[in-house]
Design an enzyme around this catalytic site. Structure first.
Site, PDB file in Angstrom:
ATOM      1  N   ASP A  28       0.861  -1.196   0.000  1.00  0.00           N
ATOM      2  CA  ASP A  28       0.000   0.000   0.000  1.00  0.00           C
ATOM      3  C   ASP A  28       0.889   1.236   0.000  1.00  0.00           C
ATOM      4  OD1 ASP A  28      -1.743   2.199   0.934  1.00  0.00           O
ATOM      5  OD2 ASP A  28      -3.205   0.599   1.217  1.00  0.00           O
ATOM      6  N   ILE A  29       0.560   2.183  -0.828  1.00  0.00           N
ATOM      7  CA  ILE A  29       1.377   3.399  -0.975  1.00  0.00           C
ATOM      8  C   ILE A  29       1.255   4.310   0.250  1.00  0.00           C
ATOM      9  CG2 ILE A  29      -0.294   4.923  -2.139  1.00  0.00           C
ATOM     10  CD1 ILE A  29       3.293   4.302  -3.330  1.00  0.00           C
ATOM     11  N   GLU A  87     -12.385   3.640  -1.508  1.00  0.00           N
ATOM     12  CA  GLU A  87     -11.492   4.546  -2.246  1.00  0.00           C
ATOM     13  C   GLU A  87     -11.218   4.033  -3.658  1.00  0.00           C
ATOM     14  OE1 GLU A  87      -7.873   5.551  -0.073  1.00  0.00           O
ATOM     15  OE2 GLU A  87      -6.911   6.080  -1.964  1.00  0.00           O
ATOM     16  N   HIS A  92     -10.030  -5.415  -2.898  1.00  0.00           N
ATOM     17  CA  HIS A  92      -8.694  -5.597  -2.337  1.00  0.00           C
ATOM     18  C   HIS A  92      -8.809  -5.930  -0.861  1.00  0.00           C
ATOM     19  CE1 HIS A  92      -9.755  -1.303  -2.364  1.00  0.00           C
ATOM     20  NE2 HIS A  92      -9.151  -1.223  -1.193  1.00  0.00           N
ATOM     21  N   HIS A  94      -6.747  -5.668   2.614  1.00  0.00           N
ATOM     22  CA  HIS A  94      -5.604  -5.075   3.309  1.00  0.00           C
ATOM     23  C   HIS A  94      -5.001  -6.144   4.224  1.00  0.00           C
ATOM     24  CE1 HIS A  94      -6.505  -0.701   2.528  1.00  0.00           C
ATOM     25  NE2 HIS A  94      -7.731  -1.182   2.374  1.00  0.00           N
TER      26      HIS A  94
HETATM   27  P1  5GP Z   1      -9.893   1.432   0.460  1.00  0.00           P
HETATM   28  O1  5GP Z   1     -10.506   1.474  -0.935  1.00  0.00           O
HETATM   29  O2  5GP Z   1      -9.854   0.035   1.004  1.00  0.00           O
HETATM   30  O3  5GP Z   1     -10.521   2.384   1.403  1.00  0.00           O
HETATM   31  O4  5GP Z   1      -8.384   1.906   0.336  1.00  0.00           O
HETATM   32  C1  5GP Z   1      -7.636   1.814  -0.825  1.00  0.00           C
HETATM   33  C2  5GP Z   1      -6.170   1.688  -0.471  1.00  0.00           C
HETATM   34  O5  5GP Z   1      -5.438   1.742  -1.695  1.00  0.00           O
HETATM   35  C3  5GP Z   1      -5.625   2.809   0.414  1.00  0.00           C
HETATM   36  O6  5GP Z   1      -5.015   2.236   1.569  1.00  0.00           O
HETATM   37  C4  5GP Z   1      -4.629   3.531  -0.467  1.00  0.00           C
HETATM   38  O7  5GP Z   1      -3.488   3.979   0.227  1.00  0.00           O
HETATM   39  C5  5GP Z   1      -4.268   2.487  -1.492  1.00  0.00           C
HETATM   40  N1  5GP Z   1      -3.908   3.068  -2.766  1.00  0.00           N
HETATM   41  C6  5GP Z   1      -4.631   3.987  -3.463  1.00  0.00           C
HETATM   42  N2  5GP Z   1      -3.992   4.311  -4.614  1.00  0.00           N
HETATM   43  C7  5GP Z   1      -2.846   3.568  -4.632  1.00  0.00           C
HETATM   44  C8  5GP Z   1      -1.766   3.470  -5.570  1.00  0.00           C
HETATM   45  O8  5GP Z   1      -1.722   4.126  -6.607  1.00  0.00           O
HETATM   46  N3  5GP Z   1      -0.775   2.602  -5.264  1.00  0.00           N
HETATM   47  C9  5GP Z   1      -0.788   1.835  -4.123  1.00  0.00           C
HETATM   48  N4  5GP Z   1       0.244   1.006  -3.919  1.00  0.00           N
HETATM   49  N5  5GP Z   1      -1.797   1.907  -3.217  1.00  0.00           N
HETATM   50  C10 5GP Z   1      -2.805   2.766  -3.465  1.00  0.00           C
END
Ligand code: 5GP
Length: 130
Positions: A28-29, A87, A92, A94
């Site tokens: 995760d970035i 997001e 995905h 975590h």
């Molecule tokens: P969620 O959709 O579960 O709320 O979070 C999405 C996750 O994807 C976040 O923790 C965010 O940091 C990660 N994320 C979003 N864009 C990128 C990216 O371009 N590269 C990486 N490696 N992680 C990402």
């Protein structure tokens, strides 16, 4: 195409951990813990529970392998899992290395690692993947 599909195709850089025929894992970035990893199906599906049963099982089996490697790499108590997905509309999981309840959250402060450290963290996990 989702941002995660672009990452899988190498169009956007990532710190890759592993892949197989149907799944992909990368750091995760915005890590909430050292080694915070995302595991995704290669198939572009927004909602995890829309995956077919066999696809869902394959993803969880893949996540388990990554989690086992993370646990050895960081010698932590648990790898916690979370599925949020508000997001990025590409399912995905975590995988969050943790040592306490306080660590086991995605709401905490983002950790900062240099590019070199991120590359090293990915290598640490890869070392324990069979
Ligand atoms: P969620 O959709 O579960 O709320 O979070 C999405 C996750 O994807 C976040 O923790 C965010 O940091 C990660 N994320 C979003 N864009 C990128 C990216 O371009 N590269 C990486 N490696 N992680 C990402």
């Amino acid at each position: 195409m989702s941002i995660f599909s672009k990452i899988m195709r190498g169009e956007i850089p990532c710190y890759k951990i592993a892949e197989n025929e149907s799944c992909f894992a990368f750091l995760d970035i915005n890590p909430k813990a050292k080694g915070h990893t995302l595991v995704i199906p290669k198939k572009e599906v927004d909602y995890l529970f829309d995956l077919e049963d066999d696809e869902y099982i394959a993803l969880q089996k893949f996540a388990k392998k990554i989690a086992e490697a993370q646990k050895k790499a960081f010698n932590c108590k648990r790898i916690c899992t979370a599925v949020i997905g508000y997001e990025v509309p590409h399912a995905h999981i975590h995988l969050l290395p943790s040592n306490s309840m306080a660590d086991a959250t995605l709401s905490g402060k983002t950790k900062t690692f240099s590019k070199e450290e991120m590359a090293e963290i990915a290598e640490q996990i890869q070392k324990y993947l069979g």
